[in-house]
Enzyme design. Structure first.
Site, PDB file in Angstrom:
ATOM      1  N   LYS A  45      55.957 127.497  75.175  1.00  7.81           N
ATOM      2  CA  LYS A  45      57.284 127.102  75.673  1.00  7.81           C
ATOM      3  C   LYS A  45      58.299 127.091  74.524  1.00  7.81           C
ATOM      4  CE  LYS A  45      55.873 122.265  75.175  1.00  7.81           C
ATOM      5  NZ  LYS A  45      55.316 121.099  75.875  1.00  7.81           N
ATOM      6  N   ARG A 144      55.604 111.047  83.801  1.00 10.39           N
ATOM      7  CA  ARG A 144      56.596 112.098  83.574  1.00 10.39           C
ATOM      8  C   ARG A 144      56.550 113.109  84.717  1.00 10.39           C
ATOM      9  NH1 ARG A 144      56.812 115.974  78.202  1.00 10.39           N
ATOM     10  NH2 ARG A 144      54.920 116.859  79.114  1.00 10.39           N
ATOM     11  N   TYR A 264      80.805 116.033  52.287  1.00  7.71           N
ATOM     12  CA  TYR A 264      81.678 115.373  53.267  1.00  7.71           C
ATOM     13  C   TYR A 264      81.530 113.868  53.188  1.00  7.71           C
ATOM     14  CZ  TYR A 264      82.841 119.668  55.838  1.00  7.71           C
ATOM     15  OH  TYR A 264      83.316 120.884  56.203  1.00  7.71           O
ATOM     16  N   MET A 312      77.399 121.925  57.996  1.00  8.87           N
ATOM     17  CA  MET A 312      76.998 122.902  59.001  1.00  8.87           C
ATOM     18  C   MET A 312      76.265 124.081  58.371  1.00  8.87           C
ATOM     19  SD  MET A 312      79.305 125.093  61.689  1.00  8.87           S
ATOM     20  CE  MET A 312      80.071 123.698  62.479  1.00  8.87           C
TER      21      MET A 312
HETATM   22  C1  LIG Z   1      54.074 120.776  75.300  1.00  4.80           C
HETATM   23  C2  LIG Z   1      52.869 120.527  76.117  1.00  4.80           C
HETATM   24  C3  LIG Z   1      51.580 120.823  75.606  1.00  4.80           C
HETATM   25  C4  LIG Z   1      51.343 121.180  74.157  1.00  4.80           C
HETATM   26  O1  LIG Z   1      51.406 120.010  73.393  1.00  4.80           O
HETATM   27  P1  LIG Z   1      51.127 120.002  71.810  1.00  4.80           P
HETATM   28  O2  LIG Z   1      51.199 118.563  71.462  1.00  4.80           O
HETATM   29  O3  LIG Z   1      52.208 120.805  71.189  1.00  4.80           O
HETATM   30  O4  LIG Z   1      49.800 120.597  71.593  1.00  4.80           O
HETATM   31  C5  LIG Z   1      50.504 120.718  76.470  1.00  4.80           C
HETATM   32  N1  LIG Z   1      50.672 120.318  77.755  1.00  4.80           N
HETATM   33  C6  LIG Z   1      51.877 120.004  78.257  1.00  4.80           C
HETATM   34  C7  LIG Z   1      51.981 119.556  79.671  1.00  4.80           C
HETATM   35  C8  LIG Z   1      53.013 120.075  77.467  1.00  4.80           C
HETATM   36  O5  LIG Z   1      54.202 119.729  77.958  1.00  4.80           O
END
Ligand SMILES: *Cc1c(COP(=O)(O)O)cnc(C)c1O
Length: 373
Positions: A45, A144, A264, A312
């Site tokens: 992802k 979640r 800054y 930036m």
């Molecule tokens: C992002 C995610 C993972 C991977 O998690 P890591 O901690 O990066 O290994 C696995 N399962 C779900 C549902 C996730 O959202």
């Protein structure tokens, strides 16, 4: 290496981001060894945690991976054409309303996270006159995504037609903290869900889960961060190989007297004469502003503290510890590499490696070290 840095400069980029696909493939192999009785999938992802979803998935496919997970349907639509037909592609965030037909047409497998998603996917199956694959997520304590125990029971009382449940899934909330008792509670909840679906393969462990114990491995592991070199368990030695290296170019150096205001807001004022270098990357490149007056770059084993605010497009560092001519314009300092891991940098910024990686900017000169090198 030197050649790459010269290419970085002539391309006009402010930093050189190297992504080591050999280390990625090696990490995949290590995770497989760690969970030898499970199939090893990969979470890709967010553009494979910022590292580039196409080269990353190609490398993992060549290493034997066939189960890929993205978060959004949009990511799946982009990735599907690049994946061979025997690779399975799951959407972790589930099935958006209206996307059912296109997911079915593209052989994308939604993780069904709620009763509405179950109903829509079953409707789609019915209207196509097909059986559609899915994963079913149980909420085992993270609150979640996923079906509650009652919803799983309702599902079993009247199982929707046309669904082929390929995976029973859940996600650990505290897998990066091996001592956390939440892990054991979630495992118990997962086992109760498994009793309800005795013949369905199970996927539970993310990176942290893989290193908790074999009890968490089940049929399919879903690592993300560990593939990309992040530490699976907070504060423990890292069993993975680093995948990312980031070097930033020095734009200018100068000597300032005591009493000079730096950056800054003048948030750092020198107490003595200092030598400074201005680096050509900043928060627009994903280097958190939280590194202002915290953290450091490295050069030949010497720590060079960040002074003043991260801008930036630039960062100012203290190079007083180096010889006066050590860092001419066009030289590079290490931000992520052998002296400072992505987890080290994240800690200094008050965040986690995941956030550092996914924010890595688009302005760097990107180089992929191929597996066959
Ligand atoms: C992002 C995610 C993972 C991977 O998690 P890591 O901690 O990066 O290994 C696995 N399962 C779900 C549902 C996730 O959202």
């Amino acid at each position: 290496m030197r050649n790459l840095l010269l290419q970085t400069l002539s391309s006009g980029a402010g930093g050189c981001l190297r992504i080591d696909l050999r280390a990625l493939a090696d990490n995949y192999a290590r995770l497989k060894l760690k969970a030898p009785h499970a199939v090893a999938g990969a979470v890709v992802k967010a553009n494979a945690y910022g590292l580039g979803v196409i080269p990353v998935t190609q490398t993992l496919y060549a290493a034997g991976c066939r189960e890929f997970f993205v978060a959004l349907a949009h990511e799946a639509f982009d990735l599907r054409p690049h994946l061979p037909g025997d690779a399975r592609l799951y959407i972790l965030n589930g099935l958006p309303p209206g996307a059912e037909a296109i997911c079915a047409a593209q052989a994308i497998i939604p993780v069904l996270n709620g009763v509405d998603q179950v109903a829509r996917w079953a409707d789609c199956a019915q209207s196509l006159g097909r059986v559609l694959p899915c994963a079913l997520q149980a909420d085992t304590g993270m609150s979640r995504l996923g079906l509650s125990t009652d919803e799983l029971d309702a599902f079993l009382v009247a199982p929707p037609k046309g669904l082929d449940i390929r995976l029973l899934m859940s996600h650990l909330a505290c897998a990066d903290e091996p001592e956390n008792t939440a892990n054991g509670y979630q495992l118990k909840a997962m086992r109760r869900a498994m009793e309800r679906f005795p013949n369905v393969p199970v996927s539970f462990a993310n990176s942290g889960g893989i290193f908790l114990s074999p009890a968490y491995h089940h049929d399919l592991i879903r690592p993300g961060i560990a593939l990309y070199g992040g530490v699976p368990h907070d504060g423990r030695p890292n069993p993975m190989q680093p995948v990312v290296r980031l070097d930033i170019a020095v734009t200018q150096t100068r000597t300032v007297p005591a009493g000079a205001h730096i950056g800054y807001g003048g948030t750092f004022i020198t107490e003595r004469e200092m030598r400074l270098a201005t680096l050509s990357a900043g928060y627009a490149d994903g280097l958190p502003r939280a590194l202002s007056n915290r953290g450091a770059a490295w050069f030949e084993g010497v720590r060079l503290p960040i002074l003043g605010r991260v801008s930036m497009d630039s960062i100012i560092i203290d190079i007083s510890a180096l010889k006066p001519d050590a860092l001419p314009t066009g030289s590079f300092v290490e931000l992520i590499g052998p002296h400072q891991s992505v987890d080290d940098l994240a800690r200094d910024a008050g965040t986690i490696s995941y956030e550092i990686l996914t924010q890595l900017g688009s302005r760097y000169f990107r180089h992929y070290i191929p597996v066959s090198s």
